[in-house]
Design an enzyme around this catalytic site. Structure first.
Site, mmCIF file in Angstrom:
data_model
loop_
_atom_site.group_PDB
_atom_site.id
_atom_site.type_symbol
_atom_site.label_atom_id
_atom_site.label_comp_id
_atom_site.label_asym_id
_atom_site.label_seq_id
_atom_site.Cartn_x
_atom_site.Cartn_y
_atom_site.Cartn_z
ATOM 1 N N ASP A 8 -6.284 20.362 -12.909
ATOM 2 C CA ASP A 8 -6.646 19.078 -13.502
ATOM 3 C C ASP A 8 -6.205 19.143 -14.962
ATOM 4 O OD1 ASP A 8 -7.888 16.941 -14.792
ATOM 5 O OD2 ASP A 8 -9.693 17.016 -13.549
ATOM 6 N N ARG A 26 0.847 -1.199 0.000
ATOM 7 C CA ARG A 26 0.000 0.000 0.000
ATOM 8 C C ARG A 26 0.884 1.250 0.000
ATOM 9 N NH1 ARG A 26 -1.759 1.389 4.725
ATOM 10 N NH2 ARG A 26 -2.579 -0.670 5.239
ATOM 11 N N LYS A 77 -7.201 8.423 -19.028
ATOM 12 C CA LYS A 77 -7.498 9.043 -20.319
ATOM 13 C C LYS A 77 -6.256 9.026 -21.215
ATOM 14 C CE LYS A 77 -11.311 9.576 -18.032
ATOM 15 N NZ LYS A 77 -11.654 10.781 -17.300
HETATM 16 C C1 LIG Z 1 -12.083 11.066 -15.941
HETATM 17 C C2 LIG Z 1 -11.753 12.354 -15.309
HETATM 18 C C3 LIG Z 1 -11.546 12.462 -13.923
HETATM 19 C C4 LIG Z 1 -11.722 11.272 -12.976
HETATM 20 O O1 LIG Z 1 -10.781 10.270 -13.204
HETATM 21 P P1 LIG Z 1 -11.088 8.682 -13.033
HETATM 22 O O2 LIG Z 1 -9.796 8.072 -13.473
HETATM 23 O O3 LIG Z 1 -12.248 8.351 -13.910
HETATM 24 O O4 LIG Z 1 -11.384 8.456 -11.602
HETATM 25 C C5 LIG Z 1 -11.205 13.706 -13.415
HETATM 26 N N1 LIG Z 1 -11.081 14.794 -14.217
HETATM 27 C C6 LIG Z 1 -11.278 14.726 -15.551
HETATM 28 C C7 LIG Z 1 -11.124 15.954 -16.376
HETATM 29 C C8 LIG Z 1 -11.619 13.516 -16.145
HETATM 30 O O5 LIG Z 1 -11.829 13.468 -17.461
#
Ligand SMILES: *Cc1c(COP(=O)(O)O)cnc(C)c1O
Length: 381
Positions: free
Chosen positions: A170, A46, A195
């Site tokens: 982000d 972990r 992504k």
């Molecule tokens: C998909 C996404 C998230 C969340 O990520 P997960 O891997 O699905 O938990 C956060 N911010 C953006 C812009 C995203 O496209």
């Protein structure tokens, strides 16, 4: 080292015990100690794992910063960042936010006493106006999802810094190939690795990148305490995906540009949102802070109804109807009923997220095939 070399080499060394050129999957939960406390830097999975360590070093190099931490999901990473705060603290964020981020902010953390202000961050004055003595964090997402607005990271970060707040970006939509927010003044970069970074739609993972060792230690403590760590097999898959990040992003951008122009000239299409258009309100900022304009495009139909959107969505074949984005294959989504269904309709429509809005994640397929696929579906509308 340049980006194209870093994806292959940064932090990656052949395995010293065997010479294996690819980082092994260290599928273990624990590590032997010779005597209590006498170990090789690994105690329990972990807390640390060698496959994960290599991925973290590679990601930090790609974001041009000192440290990275990988999480089980992007949401796990976001959760850890907000846990840096305490009740009474306030966050200023964009009103055009990933639906899951909006949900965790308002449904999980607001009841615990943290306050969130959602403003149009393309207007810097609104950020300044929302700041109070309790503002401890500025949360930026750019390009925004799904409206593809562009927030000036450097200027927004400067406002946050002046107020003594931590600046988080982000960076999921851009990936480290297109944009490096730490170089523009951010304290923490958050990625949904799910992504573009992994890029093959076969892993969910999150990451945080930062320069400050103190921040890294605080976030690692939260992660180890709360448990949102990724498994070694997933780390291996992401390391494999990253090797072609630059090639994939180049093709996403090339294809995105052609599709954006194609849609703009189509008689059945209403508005097209893509930061590469000169008339896009964020175009100059995008040119300044991004290497290219990405493969995400949103558009509306002239016939702006839920029905025509659904007809379109039922009739694409290469563009698969699915949540998520950033994979090699093209995807199409309907924010109003899918990713942004958790945001109330009134609030959605204020930022342009109408019922016929369709979001494309343009993949790396042949461009003529992609255009034909969209053309057939548009003819049905
Ligand atoms: C998909 C996404 C998230 C969340 O990520 P997960 O891997 O699905 O938990 C956060 N911010 C953006 C812009 C995203 O496209």
């Amino acid at each position: 080292m340049h980006f194209e070399t870093k994806v292959l080499h940064a932090g990656i060394e052949p395995d010293p015990s065997t010479g294996a050129i690819m980082t092994p999957i260290f599928q273990t939960s624990t590590y032997v100690q010779a005597s209590p406390g006498d170990h090789k830097g690994y105690e329990y999975a972990r807390t640390q794992n060698p496959t994960r360590d290599v991925l973290q070093k590679n990601l930090a190099a790609l974001e041009q910063c000192n440290h990275a931490l990988c999480f089980s999901t992007g949401m796990g990473a976001i959760d850890a960042v907000v846990k840096l705060l305490k009740p009474g603290d306030e966050v200023v964020s964009t009103n055009d936010l990933y639906g899951g981020t909006y949900r965790i902010f308002t449904k999980i953390f607001e009841p615990l006493g943290i306050r969130f202000h959602f403003v149009d961050m393309t207007d810097l004055k609104q950020i300044e106006a929302a700041i109070t003595p309790s503002t401890k964090m500025i949360w930026i997402e750019t390009p925004t999802n799904p409206m593809l607005n562009i927030i000036d990271i450097e200027k927004a970060a400067a406002i946050g810094k002046k107020a003594g707040a931590m600046v988080v970006v982000d960076n999921t939509f851009s990936s480290p190939y297109l944009q490096n927010p730490i170089l523009l003044g951010a304290d923490i970069i958050m990625h949904s690795v799910t992504k573009y970074i992994n890029g093959h739609s076969d892993v969910v993972m999150g990451a945080l990148c930062m320069n400050s060792l103190e921040l890294r230690e605080r976030l690692a403590f939260i992660q180890n305490s709360c448990g949102a760590t990724p498994g070694p097999q997933d780390c291996f898959l992401v390391l494999r995906g990253i090797k072609t990040l630059h090639l994939r992003m180049q093709r996403h951008c090339e294809n995105g540009k052609i599709i954006a122009h194609y849609l703009k000239n189509h008689p059945k299409v209403g508005k097209v949102y893509w930061p590469g258009f000169e008339e896009h309100t964020g175009h100059e900022i995008a040119k300044k802070q991004m290497k290219d304009f990405g493969g995400m495009i949103s558009f509306t139909l002239k016939n702006d109804t839920l029905e025509s959107a659904f007809t379109f969505l039922r009739n694409t074949h290469l563009f698969s109807l699915a949540e998520s984005l950033g994979g090699v294959e093209s995807l199409v989504g309907h924010p109003a009923s899918m990713t942004h269904a958790s945001i109330p309709k009134e609030q959605r429509e204020k930022s342009g997220l109408v019922d016929s809005l369709i979001r494309l994640s343009v993949g790396i397929e042949n461009i003529e095939d992609l255009k034909n696929d969209l053309e057939k579906a548009l003819q049905m509308v």
